[in-house]
Design a protein around this motif. Structure first.
Motif, PDB file in Angstrom:
ATOM      1  N   ILE A 286      -1.506   6.987  19.961  1.00 24.28           N
ATOM      2  CA  ILE A 286      -0.483   7.129  18.503  1.00 24.28           C
ATOM      3  C   ILE A 286      -0.493   8.886  18.616  1.00 24.28           C
ATOM      4  N   PRO A 287       1.204   8.282  18.640  1.00 21.66           N
ATOM      5  CA  PRO A 287       1.462  10.706  18.070  1.00 21.66           C
ATOM      6  C   PRO A 287       1.040  11.195  17.363  1.00 21.66           C
ATOM      7  N   SER A 288       0.587  11.880  16.755  1.00 29.49           N
ATOM      8  CA  SER A 288       0.076  12.288  15.838  1.00 29.49           C
ATOM      9  C   SER A 288       0.440  14.005  15.273  1.00 29.49           C
ATOM     10  N   ASP A 289       0.101  14.380  14.071  1.00 24.63           N
ATOM     11  CA  ASP A 289       0.257  15.642  13.790  1.00 24.63           C
ATOM     12  C   ASP A 289      -0.959  16.277  12.857  1.00 24.63           C
ATOM     13  N   GLN A 290      -1.740  16.500  13.210  1.00 24.45           N
ATOM     14  CA  GLN A 290      -3.205  16.509  11.977  1.00 24.45           C
ATOM     15  C   GLN A 290      -3.680  14.867  11.227  1.00 24.45           C
ATOM     16  N   GLY A 291      -3.134  14.606  12.359  1.00 26.51           N
ATOM     17  CA  GLY A 291      -3.636  12.225  11.439  1.00 26.51           C
ATOM     18  C   GLY A 291      -2.247  11.667  10.992  1.00 26.51           C
ATOM     19  N   ARG A 292      -0.871  12.479  11.135  1.00 31.37           N
ATOM     20  CA  ARG A 292      -0.004  11.772  10.522  1.00 31.37           C
ATOM     21  C   ARG A 292       1.155  11.014  11.669  1.00 31.37           C
ATOM     22  N   VAL A 293       1.130   9.894  11.859  1.00 35.33           N
ATOM     23  CA  VAL A 293       1.783   9.742  12.548  1.00 35.33           C
ATOM     24  C   VAL A 293       3.040   9.846  12.956  1.00 35.33           C
TER      25      VAL A 293
ATOM     26  N   GLN B 251     -11.907  13.410   8.933  1.00 32.04           N
ATOM     27  CA  GLN B 251     -11.996  14.487   8.135  1.00 32.04           C
ATOM     28  C   GLN B 251     -10.727  14.704   7.419  1.00 32.04           C
ATOM     29  N   GLU B 252      -9.828  15.011   8.858  1.00 36.61           N
ATOM     30  CA  GLU B 252      -9.276  16.043   9.525  1.00 36.61           C
ATOM     31  C   GLU B 252      -7.455  15.186   8.445  1.00 36.61           C
ATOM     32  N   THR B 253      -7.290  14.535   9.111  1.00 36.31           N
ATOM     33  CA  THR B 253      -6.321  12.887   8.624  1.00 36.31           C
ATOM     34  C   THR B 253      -6.542  12.575   7.146  1.00 36.31           C
TER      35      THR B 253
ATOM     36  N   TYR C  63       0.876  -1.352   0.141  1.00 37.21           N
ATOM     37  CA  TYR C  63       0.161  -0.057  -0.278  1.00 37.21           C
ATOM     38  C   TYR C  63       0.884   1.062  -0.084  1.00 37.21           C
ATOM     39  N   HIS C  64      -0.302   2.486  -0.842  1.00 36.38           N
ATOM     40  CA  HIS C  64       1.071   3.624  -0.732  1.00 36.38           C
ATOM     41  C   HIS C  64       1.076   4.777   1.090  1.00 36.38           C
ATOM     42  N   GLN C  65      -0.727   3.853   1.494  1.00 34.32           N
ATOM     43  CA  GLN C  65      -0.593   4.454   3.052  1.00 34.32           C
ATOM     44  C   GLN C  65      -1.682   4.130   3.534  1.00 34.32           C
ATOM     45  N   VAL C  66      -1.445   3.653   5.058  1.00 26.90           N
ATOM     46  CA  VAL C  66      -1.990   3.194   5.770  1.00 26.90           C
ATOM     47  C   VAL C  66      -2.539   4.319   7.081  1.00 26.90           C
ATOM     48  N   TYR C  67      -3.401   3.540   7.457  1.00 25.71           N
ATOM     49  CA  TYR C  67      -4.992   4.792   8.224  1.00 25.71           C
ATOM     50  C   TYR C  67      -5.064   3.330   9.259  1.00 25.71           C
ATOM     51  N   PHE C  68      -4.812   3.514  10.780  1.00 24.70           N
ATOM     52  CA  PHE C  68      -5.685   3.187  11.596  1.00 24.70           C
ATOM     53  C   PHE C  68      -5.956   3.632  12.743  1.00 24.70           C
ATOM     54  N   SER C  69      -6.823   2.739  12.745  1.00 21.14           N
ATOM     55  CA  SER C  69      -8.273   3.382  13.722  1.00 21.14           C
ATOM     56  C   SER C  69      -8.806   1.997  14.491  1.00 21.14           C
ATOM     57  N   THR C  70      -7.393   1.608  15.429  1.00 20.53           N
ATOM     58  CA  THR C  70      -8.586   0.692  15.788  1.00 20.53           C
ATOM     59  C   THR C  70      -8.918   0.605  17.694  1.00 20.53           C
ATOM     60  N   GLY C  71      -9.196   1.707  17.720  1.00 23.36           N
ATOM     61  CA  GLY C  71     -10.337   2.208  19.169  1.00 23.36           C
ATOM     62  C   GLY C  71      -9.257   2.452  20.047  1.00 23.36           C
ATOM     63  N   ALA C  72     -10.180   2.816  21.484  1.00 22.92           N
ATOM     64  CA  ALA C  72      -9.298   2.525  22.434  1.00 22.92           C
ATOM     65  C   ALA C  72     -10.262   1.088  23.479  1.00 22.92           C
ATOM     66  N   GLN C  73      -9.377  -0.107  23.389  1.00 16.54           N
ATOM     67  CA  GLN C  73      -9.749  -1.435  22.921  1.00 16.54           C
ATOM     68  C   GLN C  73      -9.988  -2.136  25.186  1.00 16.54           C
ATOM     69  N   VAL C  74      -9.087  -1.249  25.869  1.00 20.42           N
ATOM     70  CA  VAL C  74      -8.828  -2.019  27.404  1.00 20.42           C
ATOM     71  C   VAL C  74      -9.467  -0.944  28.448  1.00 20.42           C
TER      72      VAL C  74
ATOM     73  N   VAL D 224       2.263   6.621   7.141  1.00 21.55           N
ATOM     74  CA  VAL D 224       0.995   6.206   8.204  1.00 21.55           C
ATOM     75  C   VAL D 224      -0.008   7.326   8.668  1.00 21.55           C
ATOM     76  N   TYR D 225      -0.744   7.237   9.062  1.00 17.39           N
ATOM     77  CA  TYR D 225      -1.551   7.967  10.165  1.00 17.39           C
ATOM     78  C   TYR D 225      -2.248   7.149  11.030  1.00 17.39           C
ATOM     79  N   VAL D 226      -3.647   8.219  11.358  1.00 15.42           N
ATOM     80  CA  VAL D 226      -4.138   7.706  12.628  1.00 15.42           C
ATOM     81  C   VAL D 226      -5.440   8.498  12.554  1.00 15.42           C
ATOM     82  N   GLY D 227      -6.353   7.512  13.068  1.00 16.38           N
ATOM     83  CA  GLY D 227      -8.262   8.466  13.777  1.00 16.38           C
ATOM     84  C   GLY D 227      -8.689   7.512  15.001  1.00 16.38           C
ATOM     85  N   GLY D 228      -9.686   8.307  15.330  1.00 16.41           N
ATOM     86  CA  GLY D 228     -10.625   7.852  15.816  1.00 16.41           C
ATOM     87  C   GLY D 228     -10.242   8.178  17.573  1.00 16.41           C
ATOM     88  N   TRP D 229     -10.258   7.176  18.539  1.00 14.36           N
ATOM     89  CA  TRP D 229      -9.778   7.185  19.523  1.00 14.36           C
ATOM     90  C   TRP D 229      -7.701   7.309  19.635  1.00 14.36           C
ATOM     91  N   ILE D 230      -7.623   6.025  19.035  1.00 14.22           N
ATOM     92  CA  ILE D 230      -6.365   5.788  18.917  1.00 14.22           C
ATOM     93  C   ILE D 230      -5.076   7.650  18.376  1.00 14.22           C
TER      94      ILE D 230
END
Length: 462
Positions: free
Chosen positions: A348-355, A386-388, A100-111, A364-370
């Motif tokens: 996961i630390p990020s800046d406007q969604g960028r890890v 949308q921001e990410t 893949y060219h880009q990966v977006y993680f949205s795995t939430g807060a699981q515990v 590598v990007y993130v969204g949601g609770w994580i």
């Protein structure tokens, strides 16, 4: 080779997590017309929708109607679903960057967060997170057992999850029979001996995290009288000043609802639901057999801390005869292999969604609770995604992305076939959805859920 994002060479994007944050990101990506994209959505479970399926309370079916939006997203050209594929077990970041060219993680807060008090690990001290997943039929939680043979239950926390737990414990079986609650949970709740449920908040009514519709619903339960102590419903001077300076109409209405409950006279319903404020559990006592035998509560008072009011313990305690305790004081994200993690914020630390961190420079990007922590409601994930996605498109335009060696869609299919036992595709989910709703229809239920991967495989004849 053609430019990445062109019709000849679409940008291939992996989304890890098929909950609201993942679907909203997929929707934003597929809707934009600037770049050609192909989106593959992964989930560790065989079925999609994350907490909409396994977190939203079974007696709140209207909230689950948001899945109709996700169905429309999944129907768009360029969308694929891979269920029963777990990041860190079946695939890792190296695999994804090769395909893949880009990966977006949205795995939430699981515990869940812990109380960190003596006795927390006694028998009959449970996580509300686990209880919610259990009664919603999450495949990873179906084997859990909850002892509901005791009469008094304490639920620690005053968020919407705590309210859900209180409400499910107080619902009549006739009410629950009309929902999509897991069958085994329905059977267990039919045998419940719970007669009193006490929801415990460490701050006052003005700071309660539950929403007004949730509060109003607690006062309308057919099978439970609501009870609030008048002195705990009253606002202290600090809360009155805070409400005047920082509150809003909704918060004022919430306080009004709670103070109205304090004037209620019980109508002799089979259960009693008590809302307690300005109390914190201090110790869970052993009943002598390794189980919870009671709870010591510490009374709090509110003190100013900048623009906030924080609870401060007093020297007043009381004993609550609760023998079952559910903690519901928040969620935490968990680290993911190959990605940086802020343990203090559990994100996961990020800046406007960028890890940012761990040497990750692009892709590598993130969204949601994580990304932001466990805040907001389902709809909050839409602008968050949308921001990410905006960052992803900017980076794509600038050429800041992975350079995968395998860009044919079939290449990841072959990898998954080699590594995973059974991958669930979108067509598999639509068939499971059809079978669940068909099973529920003659019973007057929205659906009867499949609650194990094995049962899903069997019904799909795989």
């Amino acid at each position: 080779m053609a430019i990445i994002g062109s019709a000849e060479n679409p940008c291939r994007i992996a989304i890890i997590g098929a909950g609201p944050a993942g679907f909203y990101a997929a929707g934003h990506l597929l809707k934009q017309k600037t770049h050609a994209v192909a989106v593959d959505v992964y989930d560790k479970l065989p079925v999609p929708y994350g907490l909409v399926r396994s977190g939203v309370a079974p007696d709140h079916q209207k909230i689950k109607n948001v899945t109709r939006v996700y169905e429309k997203i999944a129907a768009q050209e360029g969308f694929r679903f891979f269920g029963n594929v777990e990041y860190g077990r079946d695939i890792d970041l190296e695999d994804l960057s090769n395909h893949y060219h880009q990966v977006y993680f949205s795995t939430g807060a699981q515990v869940d967060r812990r109380l960190n008090i003596p006795g927390e690990d006694l028998h009959r001290s449970y996580s509300a997170t686990d209880f919610v997943a259990w009664y919603n039929g999450h495949p990873d939680y179906t084997d859990l057992q909850f002892d509901l043979s005791r009469s008094c239950v304490a639920v620690v926390g005053v968020g919407n999850v705590a309210v859900d737990v209180c409400r499910i414990l107080c619902r009549t079986i006739d009410e629950l029979k009309k929902t999509d609650i897991a069958d085994y949970a329905l059977e267990a709740l039919a045998e419940s001996q719970v007669r009193e449920v006490c929801m415990l908040g460490r701050r006052g009514p003005a700071q309660a995290a539950f929403t007004n519709p949730e509060a109003k619903e607690l006062g309308e339960l057919p099978g439970a009288d609501i009870f609030v102590l008048e002195n705990e419903a009253e606002l202290d001077p600090g809360s009155e000043a805070w409400l005047s300076a920082h509150g809003n109409r909704l918060t004022a209405k919430k306080v009004e609802l709670i103070q109205g409950f304090a004037k209620e006279i019980g109508g002799g319903k089979p259960r009693r639901l008590s809302l307690r404020f300005l109390v914190s559990p201090e110790v869970l006592h052993d009943d002598g057999a390794g189980g919870v035998g009671g709870v010591t509560l510490r009374k709090n008072r509110l003190v100013a801390d900048g623009d906030r009011l924080r609870p401060q313990p007093t020297d007043i305690t009381e004993e609550l005869p609760a023998e079952v305790v559910f903690r519901s004081v928040g969620y935490r994200g968990v680290p993911l292999p190959g990605l940086p993690f802020r343990n203090d914020w559990a994100v996961i630390p990020s800046d406007q969604g960028r890890v940012t961190g761990n040497g990750i420079s692009c892709g590598v990007y993130v969204g949601g609770w994580i990304k932001r922590g466990p805040t907001g409601v389902i709809g909050t994930n839409k602008p968050d995604a949308q921001e990410t996605v905006r960052s992803m498109l900017e980076d794509l335009e600038a050429g800041r992305c992975f350079n995968p060696g395998y860009t044919e869609p079939e290449s990841i299919d072959h990898l998954l076939e080699d590594r995973c036992g059974s991958v669930f595709r979108w067509d598999d989910w639509t068939e499971l959805d059809r079978l669940e709703t068909a099973a529920g229809d003659p019973l007057g239920r929205p659906r009867v859920k499949f609650t194990s991967t094995q049962s899903m495989l069997e019904v799909l004849q795989r």
